[in-house]
Design a protein around this motif. Sequence first.
Motif, PDB file in Angstrom:
ATOM      1  N   LYS A  54       7.250   0.120   0.569  1.00 47.90           N
ATOM      2  CA  LYS A  54       5.953   0.364  -0.095  1.00 47.90           C
ATOM      3  C   LYS A  54       5.749   1.835  -0.435  1.00 47.90           C
ATOM      4  CE  LYS A  54       5.187  -3.955   0.566  1.00 47.90           C
ATOM      5  NZ  LYS A  54       6.446  -4.232   1.258  1.00 47.90           N
TER       6      LYS A  54
ATOM      7  N   LEU B 157       2.423   3.691   1.077  1.00 52.03           N
ATOM      8  CA  LEU B 157       1.236   2.863   1.300  1.00 52.03           C
ATOM      9  C   LEU B 157       1.454   1.954   2.509  1.00 52.03           C
ATOM     10  CD1 LEU B 157       0.548   1.914  -2.442  1.00 52.03           C
ATOM     11  CD2 LEU B 157      -0.338   3.864  -1.144  1.00 52.03           C
ATOM     12  N   ASN B 158       0.489   1.068   2.793  1.00 53.85           N
ATOM     13  CA  ASN B 158       0.561   0.184   3.956  1.00 53.85           C
ATOM     14  C   ASN B 158       1.860  -0.612   4.011  1.00 53.85           C
ATOM     15  OD1 ASN B 158      -2.173   0.628   2.878  1.00 53.85           O
ATOM     16  ND2 ASN B 158      -2.866  -0.462   4.705  1.00 53.85           N
TER      17      ASN B 158
ATOM     18  N   LEU C 238      -6.596  -0.192   2.074  1.00 56.87           N
ATOM     19  CA  LEU C 238      -5.401   0.402   1.493  1.00 56.87           C
ATOM     20  C   LEU C 238      -5.338   1.866   1.923  1.00 56.87           C
ATOM     21  CD1 LEU C 238      -2.997  -0.033  -0.527  1.00 56.87           C
ATOM     22  CD2 LEU C 238      -4.500   0.969  -2.260  1.00 56.87           C
ATOM     23  N   GLN C 239      -4.211   2.279   2.453  1.00 50.95           N
ATOM     24  CA  GLN C 239      -4.090   3.616   3.014  1.00 50.95           C
ATOM     25  C   GLN C 239      -2.860   4.329   2.467  1.00 50.95           C
ATOM     26  OE1 GLN C 239      -6.252   4.996   5.518  1.00 50.95           O
ATOM     27  NE2 GLN C 239      -7.523   3.230   4.984  1.00 50.95           N
ATOM     28  N   VAL C 240      -2.942   5.647   2.400  1.00 49.64           N
ATOM     29  CA  VAL C 240      -1.770   6.481   2.155  1.00 49.64           C
ATOM     30  C   VAL C 240      -1.248   6.915   3.515  1.00 49.64           C
ATOM     31  CG1 VAL C 240      -0.918   8.657   1.190  1.00 49.64           C
ATOM     32  CG2 VAL C 240      -2.549   7.273  -0.102  1.00 49.64           C
TER      33      VAL C 240
ATOM     34  N   ILE D 128      -5.897   4.886  -7.599  1.00 53.36           N
ATOM     35  CA  ILE D 128      -5.320   6.026  -6.893  1.00 53.36           C
ATOM     36  C   ILE D 128      -5.135   7.133  -7.925  1.00 53.36           C
ATOM     37  CG2 ILE D 128      -3.377   6.922  -5.568  1.00 53.36           C
ATOM     38  CD1 ILE D 128      -2.865   4.166  -4.504  1.00 53.36           C
TER      39      ILE D 128
END
Length: 419
Positions: A242, A197-198, A386-388, A181
């Motif tokens: 998270k 995050l997730n 993985l996501q923002v 990241i």
Amino acid sequence: MISQFFVLSQRGDNIVFRDYRGEVQKGSAEIFFRKVKFWKEDGQEEAPPVFLLQRIARVIKDYLGILNEDSLRKNFVLVYELLDEVIDFGYVQTTSTEMLKSYVFNEPIVIDAARLQSLGPASIFMQGGKRMPGTAVTKSVVATEPGGRTREEIFVDIIEKISITFSSSGYILTSEIDGTIQMKSYLTGNPEIRVALNDDLGIGKDGRPTYDYRSSSGSGAVILDDCNFHESVHLDSFDTDKTLSLVPPDGEFTVMNYRMTQEFTPPFRINTLIEEAGALKAEVIIKVRAEFSSSITANTIMVLMPLPKYTSRASFELEPGAVGQTMDFKEANKRLEWGLKKIVGGSEHTLRAKLTFSQESHGNITKESGPVSMTFTIPMYNASRLQVKYLQIAKKSGTYNPYRWVRYVTQANSYVARI
């Protein structure tokens, strides 16, 4: 300890030369350039470590905005000043853009990025101007904007490199994702940033958390084997929601590195068939199918396949209507190369190659060929999921609303299919 530092153009010419102690012969630039550029050709050793040089290149890019031959030539005084502050008599002092601002006083000469090709990794985001603006990430973090106004914005890039090995029957033998990241901030006043995050993110080898992170979606959770964070990141609330909080330093930096071996859907499937067509001939059929959504497009795809050492010629046939594709047979190393400018998700592409041999084969042609490997770049896609979830900035006032850009890209590290 560094005796000498070079910045090279794409042709390998010296643009900037800095000799710190006068003890290295002049031909070292050419030796180093060839060592780095051609190390893959013999396959006998790993690439030489150039981590410090990568960090120095990133600092220079922070100051110049765009890193290419033109920007280096027009800013060589500034680059020399940076090198003198980063390295003293061959010893590294600092590679922090934020700290260097107190010691470096030359102003950069801004280069028009719209007409120049960047040498840095930001070029992978140049597609789709509305979602992935190219000019914004080629700004200097120290230069004054025309009119004295600064566009307030921040970039968060999730970059993943995939390593996969498929068996000859298409099963996944090994798989791994190395992710990063990255963040680059153009915010004034150093506001605090919160990156969420997730919710179902877990960290621990083999899916066994090393921390008490509970998944909210069972087997669908994103499980990272391990990760590490930049020193500016605070993890006070990471256990519960998270969320990462930090005050970003000037310039581009890595917020988080992570590794994942949890099962994931590969972006491409490769099928290869080899059929003998006589004593001195054979036909190769390669099919590549994109397993991602049709709203996503991969670019700069290259498919490579080693052929039997007695292959003397190859002719190619593409599917009807194929555009933006190139084929080549590299006789020196007996390798087939198939380039595709882009692949839309859900599509399938086929290449047929007719091979001619210089001698009759007495073995198994299939065993003497391959494996097939791929390189590619897929903007706005990440295999790990993985996501923002959101990017929050501590506001100065009710009217403060800077631009936030969250971008994803997946690249091939080692993408191999056995035949």
